[in-house]
Design a protein around this motif. Structure first.
Motif, PDB file in Angstrom:
ATOM      1  N   PHE A 248     -10.663  12.961  -0.323  1.00  0.00           N
ATOM      2  CA  PHE A 248      -9.584  13.142   0.653  1.00  0.00           C
ATOM      3  C   PHE A 248      -8.214  13.298  -0.001  1.00  0.00           C
ATOM      4  O   PHE A 248      -7.232  13.574   0.707  1.00  0.00           O
ATOM      5  N   GLY A 249      -8.136  13.133  -1.312  1.00  0.00           N
ATOM      6  CA  GLY A 249      -6.858  13.275  -1.989  1.00  0.00           C
ATOM      7  C   GLY A 249      -5.840  12.242  -1.577  1.00  0.00           C
ATOM      8  O   GLY A 249      -4.624  12.488  -1.639  1.00  0.00           O
ATOM      9  N   ARG A 250      -6.302  11.081  -1.147  1.00  0.00           N
ATOM     10  CA  ARG A 250      -5.431   9.996  -0.670  1.00  0.00           C
ATOM     11  C   ARG A 250      -5.914   8.688  -1.268  1.00  0.00           C
ATOM     12  O   ARG A 250      -7.083   8.532  -1.637  1.00  0.00           O
ATOM     13  N   ALA A 251      -5.022   7.718  -1.374  1.00  0.00           N
ATOM     14  CA  ALA A 251      -5.434   6.380  -1.811  1.00  0.00           C
ATOM     15  C   ALA A 251      -6.400   5.797  -0.790  1.00  0.00           C
ATOM     16  O   ALA A 251      -6.230   5.980   0.425  1.00  0.00           O
ATOM     17  N   VAL A 252      -7.428   5.104  -1.292  1.00  0.00           N
ATOM     18  CA  VAL A 252      -8.437   4.511  -0.415  1.00  0.00           C
ATOM     19  C   VAL A 252      -8.665   3.056  -0.826  1.00  0.00           C
ATOM     20  O   VAL A 252      -8.854   2.753  -2.008  1.00  0.00           O
ATOM     21  N   LYS A 253      -8.653   2.174   0.173  1.00  0.00           N
ATOM     22  CA  LYS A 253      -8.981   0.771  -0.045  1.00  0.00           C
ATOM     23  C   LYS A 253     -10.327   0.469   0.604  1.00  0.00           C
ATOM     24  O   LYS A 253     -10.590   0.913   1.732  1.00  0.00           O
ATOM     25  N   LEU A 254     -11.142  -0.294  -0.115  1.00  0.00           N
ATOM     26  CA  LEU A 254     -12.448  -0.700   0.409  1.00  0.00           C
ATOM     27  C   LEU A 254     -12.600  -2.195   0.173  1.00  0.00           C
ATOM     28  O   LEU A 254     -12.597  -2.655  -0.970  1.00  0.00           O
ATOM     29  N   ARG A 255     -12.708  -2.931   1.244  1.00  0.00           N
ATOM     30  CA  ARG A 255     -12.937  -4.381   1.159  1.00  0.00           C
ATOM     31  C   ARG A 255     -14.121  -4.743   2.042  1.00  0.00           C
ATOM     32  O   ARG A 255     -14.123  -4.425   3.240  1.00  0.00           O
ATOM     33  N   LEU A 256     -15.108  -5.403   1.451  1.00  0.00           N
ATOM     34  CA  LEU A 256     -16.253  -5.845   2.235  1.00  0.00           C
ATOM     35  C   LEU A 256     -15.905  -7.112   2.998  1.00  0.00           C
ATOM     36  O   LEU A 256     -15.255  -8.015   2.459  1.00  0.00           O
ATOM     37  N   ASP A 257     -16.320  -7.188   4.262  1.00  0.00           N
ATOM     38  CA  ASP A 257     -16.190  -8.470   4.947  1.00  0.00           C
ATOM     39  C   ASP A 257     -17.329  -9.384   4.472  1.00  0.00           C
ATOM     40  O   ASP A 257     -18.204  -8.970   3.707  1.00  0.00           O
ATOM     41  N   ARG A 258     -17.327 -10.631   4.897  1.00  0.00           N
ATOM     42  CA  ARG A 258     -18.256 -11.613   4.337  1.00  0.00           C
ATOM     43  C   ARG A 258     -19.714 -11.245   4.615  1.00  0.00           C
ATOM     44  O   ARG A 258     -20.570 -11.343   3.730  1.00  0.00           O
ATOM     45  N   ASP A 259     -20.005 -10.798   5.817  1.00  0.00           N
ATOM     46  CA  ASP A 259     -21.386 -10.411   6.126  1.00  0.00           C
ATOM     47  C   ASP A 259     -21.833  -9.230   5.273  1.00  0.00           C
ATOM     48  O   ASP A 259     -22.946  -9.219   4.746  1.00  0.00           O
ATOM     49  N   GLU A 260     -20.963  -8.223   5.144  1.00  0.00           N
ATOM     50  CA  GLU A 260     -21.303  -7.067   4.312  1.00  0.00           C
ATOM     51  C   GLU A 260     -21.502  -7.491   2.858  1.00  0.00           C
ATOM     52  O   GLU A 260     -22.421  -7.017   2.180  1.00  0.00           O
ATOM     53  N   ASP A 261     -20.642  -8.379   2.383  1.00  0.00           N
ATOM     54  CA  ASP A 261     -20.742  -8.836   1.001  1.00  0.00           C
ATOM     55  C   ASP A 261     -22.107  -9.470   0.752  1.00  0.00           C
ATOM     56  O   ASP A 261     -22.770  -9.211  -0.262  1.00  0.00           O
ATOM     57  N   PHE A 262     -22.542 -10.313   1.665  1.00  0.00           N
ATOM     58  CA  PHE A 262     -23.868 -10.928   1.555  1.00  0.00           C
ATOM     59  C   PHE A 262     -24.965  -9.863   1.507  1.00  0.00           C
ATOM     60  O   PHE A 262     -25.896  -9.955   0.708  1.00  0.00           O
ATOM     61  N   MET A 263     -24.861  -8.865   2.388  1.00  0.00           N
ATOM     62  CA  MET A 263     -25.938  -7.898   2.527  1.00  0.00           C
ATOM     63  C   MET A 263     -25.973  -6.883   1.383  1.00  0.00           C
ATOM     64  O   MET A 263     -27.040  -6.381   1.025  1.00  0.00           O
ATOM     65  N   VAL A 264     -24.803  -6.585   0.797  1.00  0.00           N
ATOM     66  CA  VAL A 264     -24.715  -5.523  -0.205  1.00  0.00           C
ATOM     67  C   VAL A 264     -24.943  -6.041  -1.615  1.00  0.00           C
ATOM     68  O   VAL A 264     -25.646  -5.420  -2.423  1.00  0.00           O
ATOM     69  N   THR A 265     -24.359  -7.186  -1.939  1.00  0.00           N
ATOM     70  CA  THR A 265     -24.291  -7.616  -3.337  1.00  0.00           C
ATOM     71  C   THR A 265     -25.470  -8.490  -3.741  1.00  0.00           C
ATOM     72  O   THR A 265     -26.098  -9.157  -2.923  1.00  0.00           O
TER      73      THR A 265
ATOM     74  N   GLU B 114       0.834  -1.195   0.000  1.00  0.00           N
ATOM     75  CA  GLU B 114       0.000   0.000   0.000  1.00  0.00           C
ATOM     76  C   GLU B 114       0.877   1.257   0.000  1.00  0.00           C
ATOM     77  O   GLU B 114       1.914   1.295   0.656  1.00  0.00           O
ATOM     78  N   VAL B 115       0.442   2.250  -0.743  1.00  0.00           N
ATOM     79  CA  VAL B 115       1.200   3.495  -0.793  1.00  0.00           C
ATOM     80  C   VAL B 115       1.062   4.222   0.541  1.00  0.00           C
ATOM     81  O   VAL B 115       0.100   4.039   1.289  1.00  0.00           O
ATOM     82  N   LYS B 116       2.049   5.055   0.804  1.00  0.00           N
ATOM     83  CA  LYS B 116       2.040   5.822   2.045  1.00  0.00           C
ATOM     84  C   LYS B 116       0.798   6.715   2.117  1.00  0.00           C
ATOM     85  O   LYS B 116       0.434   7.362   1.151  1.00  0.00           O
ATOM     86  N   GLY B 117       0.138   6.690   3.270  1.00  0.00           N
ATOM     87  CA  GLY B 117      -1.034   7.535   3.470  1.00  0.00           C
ATOM     88  C   GLY B 117      -2.342   6.910   3.057  1.00  0.00           C
ATOM     89  O   GLY B 117      -3.379   7.589   3.044  1.00  0.00           O
ATOM     90  N   THR B 118      -2.341   5.615   2.729  1.00  0.00           N
ATOM     91  CA  THR B 118      -3.581   4.946   2.335  1.00  0.00           C
ATOM     92  C   THR B 118      -4.607   5.005   3.460  1.00  0.00           C
ATOM     93  O   THR B 118      -4.281   4.761   4.638  1.00  0.00           O
ATOM     94  N   LEU B 119      -5.835   5.329   3.072  1.00  0.00           N
ATOM     95  CA  LEU B 119      -6.962   5.323   4.006  1.00  0.00           C
ATOM     96  C   LEU B 119      -7.855   4.119   3.716  1.00  0.00           C
ATOM     97  O   LEU B 119      -7.758   3.490   2.651  1.00  0.00           O
ATOM     98  N   TYR B 120      -8.758   3.842   4.656  1.00  0.00           N
ATOM     99  CA  TYR B 120      -9.598   2.651   4.555  1.00  0.00           C
ATOM    100  C   TYR B 120     -11.053   3.048   4.755  1.00  0.00           C
ATOM    101  O   TYR B 120     -11.368   3.890   5.603  1.00  0.00           O
ATOM    102  N   ALA B 121     -11.931   2.425   3.963  1.00  0.00           N
ATOM    103  CA  ALA B 121     -13.351   2.785   4.015  1.00  0.00           C
ATOM    104  C   ALA B 121     -14.187   1.611   4.480  1.00  0.00           C
ATOM    105  O   ALA B 121     -13.839   0.447   4.263  1.00  0.00           O
ATOM    106  N   ALA B 122     -15.291   1.915   5.092  1.00  0.00           N
ATOM    107  CA  ALA B 122     -16.290   0.923   5.486  1.00  0.00           C
ATOM    108  C   ALA B 122     -17.663   1.476   5.123  1.00  0.00           C
ATOM    109  O   ALA B 122     -17.909   2.682   5.243  1.00  0.00           O
ATOM    110  N   PRO B 123     -18.590   0.612   4.671  1.00  0.00           N
ATOM    111  CA  PRO B 123     -19.886   1.100   4.179  1.00  0.00           C
ATOM    112  C   PRO B 123     -20.906   1.330   5.287  1.00  0.00           C
ATOM    113  O   PRO B 123     -20.960   0.587   6.273  1.00  0.00           O
ATOM    114  N   ILE B 124     -21.696   2.373   5.080  1.00  0.00           N
ATOM    115  CA  ILE B 124     -22.862   2.640   5.925  1.00  0.00           C
ATOM    116  C   ILE B 124     -24.063   2.021   5.221  1.00  0.00           C
ATOM    117  O   ILE B 124     -24.384   2.382   4.085  1.00  0.00           O
ATOM    118  N   LEU B 125     -24.735   1.054   5.859  1.00  0.00           N
ATOM    119  CA  LEU B 125     -25.768   0.265   5.206  1.00  0.00           C
ATOM    120  C   LEU B 125     -27.163   0.618   5.711  1.00  0.00           C
ATOM    121  O   LEU B 125     -27.371   0.874   6.903  1.00  0.00           O
TER     122      LEU B 125
END
Length: 811
Positions: free
Chosen positions: A294-311, A73-84
C-alpha cells in the motif's frame, strides 16, 4: 579492572508475601520472623555490585516509558488484522474477501501472492510460509491480513472474510506423531557407556512415563510491529523483538532487498521470555509486506486472543525411562526417551531439544546412559523459545527419576540427590557430562548442604511426616532440588556481541549495544559496567535503543547471555576510550599510562587530579578520539552438532530451592507454603535486579508446573486462549515465606565483573515445587497402595491432575 576482583554484593534477602490461612495452618514454620528486605547496598564509588534501580523504572511507573504502541504515528498510517485458519490441517481452496472489502475504511487484503521476495520465512529450517499458501497447518495460522484506516475497522472486516478449507487428517499430540514418525527434524541419539549392560547389572530397576505441558509466554506487551517505508526502498521497522538482527534479515528476505536497506529498532519490550526471539519476526514481515503493497506505514498488533492462537509456546514433552540404581540410589544405567511437541514447523525446536538433552543430567553424573530425542511435528502452533530453552524439560525428568528412586528405596530424596552429584573435582572420575564436557566449577557439594541447614530441612521433614500421619485431608510435601545450567548459546556462532561507546564533550556518555531490554535490567547493568570502566557516576551514562544501524549482526538477547556478551563488549569499547584519555593525560604529565586512574568522576595521575569532564573537553580540543566500538566473543566453547559433544557452555550457574507444599486430597487443590532459595550469580553486578530475576523466574516456573495449562480439543483448537481460562500465578499464589539468598563466590571463569547469568537458571528451581507436590501425593495415596511405586503427576499439577495422581480420577 581485574575481572576476578571481589565486588560488593547485596546482603541475603528474605521476602514475606501476604498471609494465607490455609498455608499458615499447614505450615508451622511459616510464622517465623523474617529479616527486612535489603534493596540497596551501602554507598560506594563503584556502580557495579550495587542495587541501583532499573534505568526505566521511574518512567515506567509514571507511564512515560514508550513502547511501540505509544510511539507517535506518521500521517497516513494503516492498521492490519490477521486472517486466521479455522482448521488444524487442510487444503486452502480460496479466500473470499469481497464482503470485507465493502466495509468502511478497508483498504485491501494481503495474501501470499503479495510477498515480493521469498514466500517462505528466512527461518533456520526454511519450512514456514510467510502466509499460508496451499495448505493450513494449525488453527490460528495466519493466511493473510486485512488492512484498514483503523484498528477496529480491520478487526471487524476480518470477521467478514470467508475461507474455503478442505480438512485433512491432523496430528495433535506427540504419541500420534511418534506412531506416524511425524517429525520436524530427525531424531537425535546420545550415548555414553553401555546403558543396556548397566541396567541389566543394576541392583534395582524402575520404569516410568509422564508428561509436562507447554506454557504461554503471557508477556504484558503483546506481539507488535510498525513498518515505515522510507525513501529509495529503505525501511524503518519498530519491532518488539529480542532479536532485531533477525527481524532485519527476515524483512529484507521477504521484500527481496538487501539487509542494509532495513533498520530495526527496539527501545524496550514489555516482556519477552523467549516468545519474541523468532516469532516477533513474523509480525514485522507481515506488517512490512502490507506496507510495501500500500506504500503506507502499517502497524500490526495482535490482541491477547490472537496472540494465544497465532504464536508458539514452551514445548510440551513426553518421557519414558528405564533406570537402574544401587542400594544408595546411585544411578547405574539409564535409558531415556524425550518426545518434544514442536508444532507444525521447526522454528527453534532443534536447539531447544538439544538443550533438553544437554540438561537431562541436571547436576548428576550418568555413567551409562542412552538418550533418544524426538522432535515431533503436530498440527498446532509452532512452539518456540521459552525461558530455559529446553533446559527445564531436561532437568525435570532426571529430578522426577531421582524422586522415584528415593521412594522405591524408602530413602530421603536429598540423600539420593547428593550421592548422584557430579564430583567435586577430577579425582573421582565423575565430573564429565554425557556430552563430554568437563564440569570444573561444581559448587553444589557445598551449596546444597548449606541450603539444607538454612531451611531446617531435616527437622521439617520429620514434622511433615508427623503431620501427614494424623491429617486425613491435608497432606504436605517438602523437596530440595538443585540446578546446574549451562551458559552460552549452543549454536556457537551466536556467542559474540558488539557495542559502541560515545563520550561527548560535556563528559556525558552514550552506549549502544546489540542486546535488547525486556524488563530484565540489561541496559542498567551495561550502564553500570561502562560507568565503572570510565570512572564516572552512573547517572552520566545513557543506554539507547537497540538499533541494527548502529551494531550490526547482533545475536538474540537470549540464553541468559545478555550481560555476559553485551556487557563485556561495552566494557571493551569504554576501555578503548579510557585508554585514549589515559594516553593523553600521560602526555600532559609525563607518566606511564598505567599510572592513570579513573574513579569518582575524576582522572587521577601522579601529578594532578582533574575532573573527567575537563579532561574530555581538553582531549577533544587536542583531537583525541572520544568514541569507540567494542567486540567480544565467548572463549573456550566448541560443539559438534552432529554428535552433540564438546564444550557448548562457557560455565555453569548453580542453585537450589527448598519448597514446601500442601494439597487437599478431596479437591486436589494445592498451595506453595514456603520457599527457600540459595542461588549462584557469581559476584552480582546489581543484587536487587538479580534477586528480582530469581524471584520472577521461580514464580514463572511454579506457574508452568502448577496452574498454566494449555488445552487443545480434539479438533486442534486451543481452548485456553485468554486470561479467563489460562491461569498464570497471581499475588495470592506467592509463598507466604519466600526467602532468596545469593551464593557469595565469584564466577571461576573470567566473566564480566566476576558475575554469572541470572535470567534462566532460577526458573528450574521451581521443579522443587513439583517434587514436593509428588511427595505430598505419595503421602495422600490410598491406604494399601504401593508406597514405592512412582508417582505419576502430569504437569501442570492442576487440581484435576493431582486428583488423578492420587488415584481418585480415571486416566
Amino acid at each position: 579492572m581485574n575481572q576476578r576482583e571481589s565486588l560488593p554484593t547485596g546482603l541475603p534477602v528474605s521476602r514475606d508475601a501476604v498471609d494465607d490461612p490455609v498455608a499458615a495452618t499447614a505450615d508451622a514454620h511459616a510464622a517465623e520472623p523474617q529479616a527486612p528486605q535489603q534493596t540497596s547496598a551501602p554507598a560506594s564509588p563503584r556502580a557495579m555490585g550495587q542495587s541501583h534501580i532499573h534505568e526505566s523504572a521511574r518512567a515506567q511507573v509514571a507511564g512515560a516509558a514508550h513502547y511501540i504502541d505509544d510511539l507517535p504515528e506518521v500521517k497516513g498510517t494503516l492498521y492490519a488484522a490477521p486472517i486466521l485458519s479455522t482448521v488444524a490441517h487442510g487444503t486452502l481452496n480460496s479466500v473470499d474477501a469481497s464482503a470485507a472489502l465493502g466495509l468502511p475504511g478497508v483498504r485491501g487484503v494481503v495474501l501470499s501472492s503479495d510477498v515480493p521476495g521469498d514466500k517462505l520465512l528466512a527461518a533456520f529450517a526454511h519450512d514456514e510460509p510467510v502466509f499460508a499458501v496451499d495448505t493450513v497447518q494449525h488453527i490460528g495460522q495466519v493466511i493473510g491480513l486485512v488492512v484498514a484506516d483503523s484498528v477496529m475497522q480491520a478487526r471487524r472486516a476480518v470477521r467478514a472474510v470467508k475461507l474455503d478449507i478442505t480438512p485433512l487428517p491432523a496430528v495433535l499430540n506427540v504419541h500420534d506423531a511418534l506412531q506416524a514418525q511425524s517429525y520436524v527434524l530427525p531424531p537425535v541419539f546420545v550415548r555414553r557407556g553401555d546403558a543396556a549392560t548397566g541396567l541389566a547389572q543394576s541392583a534395582h530397576r524402575l520404569q516410568g512415563a509422564f508428561e509436562v505441558g507447554g506454557q504461554e509466554h503471557f508477556y504484558l506487551e503483546g506481539q507488535i510491529a510498525y513498518a515505515l517505508p522510507l525513501e529509495q526502498k529503505q525501511w524503518w521497522i519498530y519491532s518488539s523483538t529480542q532479536h532485531p538482527g533477525e527481524v532485519q534479515h527476515w524483512v529484507a528476505h521477504a521484500l527481496g532487498i538487501d539487509n542494509h536497506a532495513v533498520k530495526v529498532e527496539c527501545r524496550r519490550m514489555g516482556g519477552g521470555f523467549g516468545g519474541k526471539e523468532t516469532q516477533a519476526g513474523h509480525l514485522a514481515v507481515w506488517a512490512a509486506v502490507a506496507a510495501n503493497k500500500f506504500g503506507r506505514a502499517v502497524k500490526l498488533r495482535l490482541d491477547r486472543d490472537e496472540d494465544f492462537m497465532v504464536t508458539g509456546k514452551r514445548h510440551p514433552f513426553a518421557y519414558e525411562y528405564d533406570v537402574g540404581f544401587d542400594d544408595t540410589g546411585r544411578i547405574t544405567g539409564l535409558k531415556l526417551q524425550m518426545a518434544a511437541n514442536c508444532g507444525f514447523s521447526a522454528d527453534l525446536s532443534g536447539p531447544v531439544a538439544d538443550r533438553a538433552v544437554f540438561h537431562a543430567d541436571n547436576a548428576y553424573y550418568l555413567s551409562d546412559v542412552e538418550i533418544a530425542s524426538y522432535r515431533c511435528k503436530t498440527n498446532t502452533q509452532s512452539h518456540t523459545a521459552f525461558r530455559g530453552f529446553g533446559g527445564p524439560q531436561g532437568v525435570i525428568v532426571i529430578e522426577a527419576i531421582l524422586g522415584d528412586i528415593a521412594r522405591a528405596l524408602a530413602r530421603d530424596a536429598q540423600d539420593v540427590r547428593m550421592v548422584n552429584l557430579y564430583g567435586k573435582d577430577a579425582a573421582d572420575g565423575r565430573n564429565v557430562t554425557h556430552y563430554q564436557m568437563t564440569v570444573e566449577d561444581n559448587i553444589l557439594h557445598a551449596l546444597m548442604p548449606q541450603l539444607e541447614r538454612d531451611a531446617n530441612y531435616r527437622q521439617r521433614q520429620a514434622a511433615i511426616a508427623a503431620w501427614n500421619a494424623t491429617s486425613p485431608v491435608l497432606k504436605r510435601g517438602l523437596a530440595i532440588t538443585p540446578v546446574k545450567f549451562g551458559i552460552s548459546f549452543t549454536a556457537t556462532l551466536f556467542n559474540q556481541a558488539g557495542a559502541l561507546v560515545h563520550v561527548y564533550t560535556d563528559g556525558s556518555v552514550q552506549v549502544n549495544h546489540g542486546g535488547t531490554e525486556m524488563g530484565q535490567g540489561l541496559h542498567t547493568k551495561v550502564a553500570q559496567i561502562v560507568a565503572d570502566e570510565l570512572g564516572v557516576p552512573l547517572h552520566r551514562v545513557l543506554v539507547t535503543a537497540s538499533d541494527t544501524s548502529k551494531v550490526p549482526n547482533a545475536s538474540a538477547t537470549a540464553a541468559s547471555s545478555g550481560t555476559d556478551l553485551n556487557g563485556r563488549a561495552a566494557q571493551f569499547a569504554a576501555r578503548n576510550v579510557r585508554d585514549n584519555l589515559a594516553s593523553f593525560v600521560c602526555g600532559l604529565d609525563g607518566c606511564g599510562a598505567g599510572a592513570i586512574r579513573f574513579e569518582g568522576g575524576q582522572v587521577i595521575s601522579p601529578k594532578k587530579v582533574r575532573a573527567f569532564d575537563d579532561v574530555v573537553k581538553e582531549a577533544y580540543a587536542n583531537r583525541i578520539q572520544l568514541w569507540s566500538d567494542g567486540f567480544y566473543r565467548t572463549p573456550k566453547i566448541h560443539y559438534d552438532k552432529a554428535t552433540l559433544t564438546g564444550r557448548p557452555f562457557y560455565y555453569f550457574s548453580y542453585g537450589a530451592a527448598c519448597s514446601e507444599v500442601v494439597i487437599d486430597t478431596l479437591t486436589g487443590e494445592s498451595r506453595v507454603a514456603r520457599v527457600d532459595i540459595l542461588h549462584d550469580v557469581g559476584h552480582s553486578i546489581n543484587p536487587a535486579i538479580d534477586i528480582g530475576q530469581i524471584e520472577g523466574g521461580f514464580v514463572q516456573g511454579m506457574g508452568w508446573l502448577t496452574t498454566e495449562q494449555l488445552v487443545w480439543n480434539d479438533k486442534g483448537y486451543l481452548t485456553t486462549h485468554a486470561p479467563s481460562t489460562y491461569k498464570i500465578p497471581a499475588t495470592g499464589d506467592i509463598p507466604q515465606h519466600f526467602k532468596v539468598e545469593l551464593w557469595p563466590e565469584a564466577n571461576r571463569e573470567d566473566n564480566v565483573g566476576g558475575s554469572k547469568a541470572v535470567g534462566e537458571p532460577p526458573f528450574m528451581l521451581a521443579i522443587s515445587v513439583y517434587e514436593a507436590l509428588r511427595n505430598a501425593v505419595a503421602a495422600g495415596r490410598e491406604v494399601g497402595s504401593d508406597a514405592a511405586a512412582p508417582v505419576v503427576l502430569t504437569a501442570p499439577a492442576t487440581a484435576e491432575n493431582v486428583l488423578r495422581a492420587l488415584g481418585k480420577l480415571g486416566a
